[in-house]
Design a protein around this motif. Structure first.
Motif, PDB file in Angstrom:
ATOM      1  N   PHE A 158       0.869  -1.175   0.000  1.00  0.00           N
ATOM      2  CA  PHE A 158       0.000   0.000   0.000  1.00  0.00           C
ATOM      3  C   PHE A 158       0.904   1.223   0.000  1.00  0.00           C
ATOM      4  O   PHE A 158       1.830   1.322   0.807  1.00  0.00           O
ATOM      5  CB  PHE A 158      -0.895   0.033   1.235  1.00  0.00           C
ATOM      6  N   GLU A 159       0.622   2.156  -0.909  1.00  0.00           N
ATOM      7  CA  GLU A 159       1.410   3.374  -1.016  1.00  0.00           C
ATOM      8  C   GLU A 159       0.484   4.558  -0.759  1.00  0.00           C
ATOM      9  O   GLU A 159      -0.478   4.772  -1.500  1.00  0.00           O
ATOM     10  CB  GLU A 159       2.041   3.458  -2.399  1.00  0.00           C
ATOM     11  N   PRO A 160       0.728   5.328   0.282  1.00  0.00           N
ATOM     12  CA  PRO A 160      -0.180   6.411   0.653  1.00  0.00           C
ATOM     13  C   PRO A 160      -0.070   7.624  -0.274  1.00  0.00           C
ATOM     14  O   PRO A 160       0.965   7.838  -0.903  1.00  0.00           O
ATOM     15  CB  PRO A 160       0.274   6.775   2.069  1.00  0.00           C
ATOM     16  N   PRO A 161      -1.131   8.415  -0.325  1.00  0.00           N
ATOM     17  CA  PRO A 161      -1.070   9.650  -1.110  1.00  0.00           C
ATOM     18  C   PRO A 161       0.075  10.535  -0.610  1.00  0.00           C
ATOM     19  O   PRO A 161       0.363  10.571   0.578  1.00  0.00           O
ATOM     20  CB  PRO A 161      -2.417  10.325  -0.830  1.00  0.00           C
ATOM     21  N   GLU A 212      11.869 -10.087 -15.803  1.00  0.00           N
ATOM     22  CA  GLU A 212      10.531  -9.527 -16.003  1.00  0.00           C
ATOM     23  C   GLU A 212       9.897  -9.264 -14.645  1.00  0.00           C
ATOM     24  O   GLU A 212       9.865 -10.127 -13.787  1.00  0.00           O
ATOM     25  CB  GLU A 212       9.674 -10.495 -16.817  1.00  0.00           C
ATOM     26  N   MET A 213       9.396  -8.051 -14.474  1.00  0.00           N
ATOM     27  CA  MET A 213       8.652  -7.676 -13.282  1.00  0.00           C
ATOM     28  C   MET A 213       7.226  -7.415 -13.726  1.00  0.00           C
ATOM     29  O   MET A 213       6.989  -6.667 -14.683  1.00  0.00           O
ATOM     30  CB  MET A 213       9.257  -6.427 -12.636  1.00  0.00           C
ATOM     31  N   VAL A 214       6.262  -8.029 -13.052  1.00  0.00           N
ATOM     32  CA  VAL A 214       4.855  -7.841 -13.382  1.00  0.00           C
ATOM     33  C   VAL A 214       4.107  -7.556 -12.088  1.00  0.00           C
ATOM     34  O   VAL A 214       4.178  -8.348 -11.136  1.00  0.00           O
ATOM     35  CB  VAL A 214       4.256  -9.078 -14.077  1.00  0.00           C
ATOM     36  N   THR A 215       3.407  -6.423 -12.045  1.00  0.00           N
ATOM     37  CA  THR A 215       2.682  -6.019 -10.844  1.00  0.00           C
ATOM     38  C   THR A 215       1.315  -5.485 -11.219  1.00  0.00           C
ATOM     39  O   THR A 215       1.184  -4.710 -12.163  1.00  0.00           O
ATOM     40  CB  THR A 215       3.484  -4.947 -10.064  1.00  0.00           C
ATOM     41  N   LEU A 216       0.308  -5.904 -10.466  1.00  0.00           N
ATOM     42  CA  LEU A 216      -1.039  -5.379 -10.620  1.00  0.00           C
ATOM     43  C   LEU A 216      -1.149  -4.136  -9.739  1.00  0.00           C
ATOM     44  O   LEU A 216      -0.908  -4.216  -8.527  1.00  0.00           O
ATOM     45  CB  LEU A 216      -2.071  -6.433 -10.200  1.00  0.00           C
ATOM     46  N   PHE A 217      -1.454  -3.006 -10.352  1.00  0.00           N
ATOM     47  CA  PHE A 217      -1.581  -1.739  -9.626  1.00  0.00           C
ATOM     48  C   PHE A 217      -3.022  -1.240  -9.682  1.00  0.00           C
ATOM     49  O   PHE A 217      -3.652  -1.276 -10.738  1.00  0.00           O
ATOM     50  CB  PHE A 217      -0.685  -0.656 -10.253  1.00  0.00           C
ATOM     51  N   HIS A 218      -3.503  -0.760  -8.544  1.00  0.00           N
ATOM     52  CA  HIS A 218      -4.781  -0.028  -8.459  1.00  0.00           C
ATOM     53  C   HIS A 218      -4.384   1.381  -8.025  1.00  0.00           C
ATOM     54  O   HIS A 218      -3.951   1.595  -6.888  1.00  0.00           O
ATOM     55  CB  HIS A 218      -5.698  -0.680  -7.427  1.00  0.00           C
ATOM     56  N   VAL A 219      -4.496   2.324  -8.959  1.00  0.00           N
ATOM     57  CA  VAL A 219      -4.003   3.689  -8.750  1.00  0.00           C
ATOM     58  C   VAL A 219      -5.174   4.668  -8.722  1.00  0.00           C
ATOM     59  O   VAL A 219      -5.926   4.775  -9.688  1.00  0.00           O
ATOM     60  CB  VAL A 219      -3.036   4.094  -9.886  1.00  0.00           C
TER      61      VAL A 219
END
Length: 179
Positions: A110-113, A127-134
Motif C-alpha cells: 500500500f502506497e499512501p497519497p 521480467e517484473m509484473v505487478t497489478l496496480f490499483h491507482v
C-alpha cells in the motif's frame, strides 16, 4: 437437537428478482486477467520495455487498475502519488530507492497519497509484473521534486485507444474497460 438455526427464507438460493438501481453500471469481468502469456496486442507500450494491460479505467472516479510489465532493469520512474496505490507483485521483484522494503512475487504493498519514490527493478530480474490499483495520478518528478509529467486514468485511456487502433483491435477495444 441441532444448535444451528435454520436459514431464513430471504437467504434461500434464489436470485434477486427486483430491478437493479437506475443508472448502475454493469459488472466488469475479464476472463484470464492474470494470463501473462495472453495476446501480445493487449499490452500497451508505455516506455521502452515497459507495457501495461488495462483492467479497469474508472473515468467517473479517477482511478485505474492495470497490470504493469517491465522487461528491463534499473530505474523505471520517480513519482509522487496524488492518491492511494495498491500493488500486488505477480512476478519478479522491485523496490523504491527511498524505502527499505522489497515487493517480491506474491507480496502486496500500500502506497499512501503524497509519497514520492523512485521505482527500481534490480539486476537479474528478467521480467517484473505487478497489478496496480491507482487512484488519482502519478506526478513524475525530477530528483528535487519538480514536476516533469503526469499519468492518470485519462492518459492511460488515450494510450490504450491509440495502441489498440494501431494493432488492429480497434480504438474502441478499450471501451470495455471504462466504468
Amino acid at each position: 437437537m441441532s444448535t444451528t438455526p435454520e436459514r431464513p427464507q430471504y437467504d434461500a438460493e434464489v436470485p434477486y428478482r427486483g430491478e437493479q438501481p437506475y443508472g448502475m453500471l454493469e459488472d466488469l469481468v475479464i476472463p484470464q486477467a492474470l494470463d501473462l502469456d495472453c495476446d501480445e496486442r493487449l499490452w500497451v507500450p508505455q516506455a521502452p520495455d515497459v507495457t501495461f494491460r488495462p483492467l479497469l479505467l474508472s473515468v467517473s472516479q479517477g482511478y485505474f487498475v492495470n497490470i504493469l510489465r517491465v522487461r528491463k532493469t534499473g530505474i523505471l520512474s520517480r513519482h509522487r502519488h496524488a492518491g492511494p496505490v495498491h500493488a500486488t507483485t505477480l512476478k519478479g521483484r522491485w523496490h523504491y530507492l527511498e524505502h527499505d522494503w522489497w515487493a517480491e512475487e506474491g507480496s502486496y504493498a500500500f502506497e499512501p497519497p503524497g509519497d514520492i519514490h523512485t521505482l527500481h527493478v534490480p539486476d537479474g530480474v528478467e521480467e517484473m509484473v505487478t497489478l496496480f490499483h491507482v487512484t488519482g495520478a502519478y506526478i513524475y518528478v525530477d530528483p528535487d521534486g519538480n514536476p516533469v509529467g503526469v499519468e492518470d486514468v485519462f492518459t492511460k485511456l488515450e494510450a490504450a485507444r491509440k495502441h489498440y487502433a494501431a494493432v488492429g483491435l480497434g480504438a474502441d477495444y478499450v471501451d470495455q474497460f471504462i466504468r
